[in-house]
Design a protein around this motif. Structure first.
Motif, PDB file in Angstrom:
ATOM      1  N   ASN A  73       9.783   5.739 -10.264  1.00  0.00           N
ATOM      2  CA  ASN A  73       9.892   6.140  -8.717  1.00  0.00           C
ATOM      3  C   ASN A  73      11.227   5.749  -7.986  1.00  0.00           C
ATOM      4  N   PRO A  74      12.082   6.500  -7.496  1.00  0.00           N
ATOM      5  CA  PRO A  74      13.337   6.244  -6.668  1.00  0.00           C
ATOM      6  C   PRO A  74      12.920   5.528  -5.661  1.00  0.00           C
ATOM      7  N   LEU A  75      13.868   4.810  -5.149  1.00  0.00           N
ATOM      8  CA  LEU A  75      13.665   3.876  -3.788  1.00  0.00           C
ATOM      9  C   LEU A  75      13.524   5.082  -2.701  1.00  0.00           C
ATOM     10  N   THR A  76      12.519   4.811  -1.872  1.00  0.00           N
ATOM     11  CA  THR A  76      12.396   5.832  -0.723  1.00  0.00           C
ATOM     12  C   THR A  76      12.350   5.202   0.645  1.00  0.00           C
ATOM     13  N   ILE A  77      12.866   5.489   1.459  1.00  0.00           N
ATOM     14  CA  ILE A  77      12.950   5.028   3.090  1.00  0.00           C
ATOM     15  C   ILE A  77      12.797   6.048   3.879  1.00  0.00           C
ATOM     16  N   LYS A  78      11.478   6.418   4.411  1.00  0.00           N
ATOM     17  CA  LYS A  78      11.175   7.359   5.198  1.00  0.00           C
ATOM     18  C   LYS A  78      10.732   6.874   6.616  1.00  0.00           C
ATOM     19  N   ASP A 110      18.202  -0.708  -6.216  1.00  0.00           N
ATOM     20  CA  ASP A 110      16.982  -0.448  -6.423  1.00  0.00           C
ATOM     21  C   ASP A 110      16.227  -1.165  -7.909  1.00  0.00           C
ATOM     22  N   ILE A 111      17.205  -1.067  -8.891  1.00  0.00           N
ATOM     23  CA  ILE A 111      16.860  -1.631  -9.908  1.00  0.00           C
ATOM     24  C   ILE A 111      16.716  -3.188  -9.870  1.00  0.00           C
ATOM     25  N   THR A 112      17.766  -3.702  -9.127  1.00  0.00           N
ATOM     26  CA  THR A 112      17.472  -5.121  -8.878  1.00  0.00           C
ATOM     27  C   THR A 112      16.387  -5.725  -8.042  1.00  0.00           C
ATOM     28  N   GLY A 113      15.888  -4.669  -7.162  1.00  0.00           N
ATOM     29  CA  GLY A 113      14.781  -5.066  -6.589  1.00  0.00           C
ATOM     30  C   GLY A 113      13.678  -4.833  -7.289  1.00  0.00           C
ATOM     31  N   LYS A 114      13.595  -3.959  -8.309  1.00  0.00           N
ATOM     32  CA  LYS A 114      12.302  -3.476  -9.049  1.00  0.00           C
ATOM     33  C   LYS A 114      12.102  -4.658 -10.087  1.00  0.00           C
ATOM     34  N   LYS A 115      13.450  -5.310 -10.563  1.00  0.00           N
ATOM     35  CA  LYS A 115      13.235  -6.367 -11.459  1.00  0.00           C
ATOM     36  C   LYS A 115      12.652  -7.648 -10.762  1.00  0.00           C
ATOM     37  N   ARG A 122       6.930  -8.977  -5.943  1.00  0.00           N
ATOM     38  CA  ARG A 122       7.365  -8.306  -4.725  1.00  0.00           C
ATOM     39  C   ARG A 122       8.811  -8.138  -4.530  1.00  0.00           C
ATOM     40  N   ALA A 123       9.255  -6.998  -3.842  1.00  0.00           N
ATOM     41  CA  ALA A 123      10.728  -6.663  -3.672  1.00  0.00           C
ATOM     42  C   ALA A 123      10.999  -6.673  -2.174  1.00  0.00           C
ATOM     43  N   ILE A 124      12.059  -7.197  -1.652  1.00  0.00           N
ATOM     44  CA  ILE A 124      12.344  -7.313  -0.091  1.00  0.00           C
ATOM     45  C   ILE A 124      13.693  -6.696  -0.111  1.00  0.00           C
ATOM     46  N   TYR A 125      13.642  -5.934   0.819  1.00  0.00           N
ATOM     47  CA  TYR A 125      15.229  -5.359   1.184  1.00  0.00           C
ATOM     48  C   TYR A 125      15.689  -5.541   2.573  1.00  0.00           C
ATOM     49  N   SER A 126      16.938  -5.392   2.744  1.00  0.00           N
ATOM     50  CA  SER A 126      17.300  -5.180   4.121  1.00  0.00           C
ATOM     51  C   SER A 126      18.313  -4.103   4.310  1.00  0.00           C
ATOM     52  N   TYR A 127      18.116  -3.258   5.214  1.00  0.00           N
ATOM     53  CA  TYR A 127      18.927  -2.128   5.309  1.00  0.00           C
ATOM     54  C   TYR A 127      19.266  -1.743   6.790  1.00  0.00           C
ATOM     55  N   GLU A 140      20.403  -4.320   1.119  1.00  0.00           N
ATOM     56  CA  GLU A 140      20.673  -5.698   0.295  1.00  0.00           C
ATOM     57  C   GLU A 140      19.450  -5.965  -0.072  1.00  0.00           C
ATOM     58  N   ASN A 141      19.223  -6.353  -1.576  1.00  0.00           N
ATOM     59  CA  ASN A 141      17.935  -6.901  -1.896  1.00  0.00           C
ATOM     60  C   ASN A 141      17.897  -8.491  -1.405  1.00  0.00           C
ATOM     61  N   ILE A 142      16.889  -9.061  -0.790  1.00  0.00           N
ATOM     62  CA  ILE A 142      16.747 -10.235  -0.231  1.00  0.00           C
ATOM     63  C   ILE A 142      15.991 -11.157  -1.177  1.00  0.00           C
ATOM     64  N   ASP A 143      16.468 -12.294  -1.658  1.00  0.00           N
ATOM     65  CA  ASP A 143      15.987 -13.248  -2.510  1.00  0.00           C
ATOM     66  C   ASP A 143      14.387 -13.406  -1.930  1.00  0.00           C
ATOM     67  N   VAL A 144      13.282 -13.657  -2.533  1.00  0.00           N
ATOM     68  CA  VAL A 144      11.850 -14.041  -2.132  1.00  0.00           C
ATOM     69  C   VAL A 144      12.137 -15.505  -1.622  1.00  0.00           C
ATOM     70  N   TYR A 145      12.969 -16.206  -2.242  1.00  0.00           N
ATOM     71  CA  TYR A 145      12.969 -17.638  -1.739  1.00  0.00           C
ATOM     72  C   TYR A 145      13.520 -17.897  -0.298  1.00  0.00           C
TER      73      TYR A 145
END
Length: 150
Positions: A73-78, A110-115, A122-127, A140-145
């Motif tokens: 599934n592609p990354l989707t922001i709606k 998106d691949i980095t977040g899914k990994k 969990r994957a956490i992004y900042s947009y 940007e992908n935010i590190d869970v730590y």
């Protein structure tokens, strides 16, 4: 200038400290599992007294990449409207996000977040976007730590 009465200020401080304490305790419960998954993914074998799979996890990284290949599934922001009057604004924001996703190479992010989601659950992004030198999107992908409660 308005000042907050001492009772209300103390109440706010108490609530904030309580929420920070809850977030820290919650995160500490998760970090133990994250460390185990990291050990498996990066091939660090730790012999312990408790039973644990002791698989050579160059196999784990293959497992994680296999799971990644199945998440297509592609990354989707709606953005969605809550009121009818927001329709035009929401349509403009969704069009902007669609354009930003093409300009900012979201596929690799998106691949980095899914990994991260495979390893940590969990994957956490900042947009955000700025317009200092024309429109410039930032996903940007935010590190869970680095996140309070993830």
């Amino acid at each position: 200038m308005t000042t907050i009465k001492k009772e209300k200020r103390d109440l706010i401080i108490t609530q904030a400290l309580s929420e920070i304490g809850f977030a820290r305790r919650f995160k500490q419960g998760k970090v133990g599992n994250w460390k185990i998954n990291e050990d498996l993914y990066y091939g660090r074998k730790v012999k312990g007294e408790e039973a644990r799979a002791n698989v050579d996890l160059g196999q784990m990284s293959s497992f994680a990449h296999t799971i990644l290949s199945k998440i297509d599934n592609p990354l989707t922001i709606k953005f969605s409207k809550r009121k009818e009057s927001q329709l035009k604004r929401v349509e403009m924001l969704n069009a902007l996000v669609a354009r930003d996703s093409q300009e900012d190479n979201w596929d690799i992010k998106d691949i980095t977040g899914k990994k991260q989601a495979v390893i940590y659950g969990r994957a956490i992004y900042s947009y955000f976007a700025d317009s200092e030198y024309g429109n410039c999107p930032h996903l940007e992908n935010i590190d869970v730590y680095d996140f309070w409660i993830a």
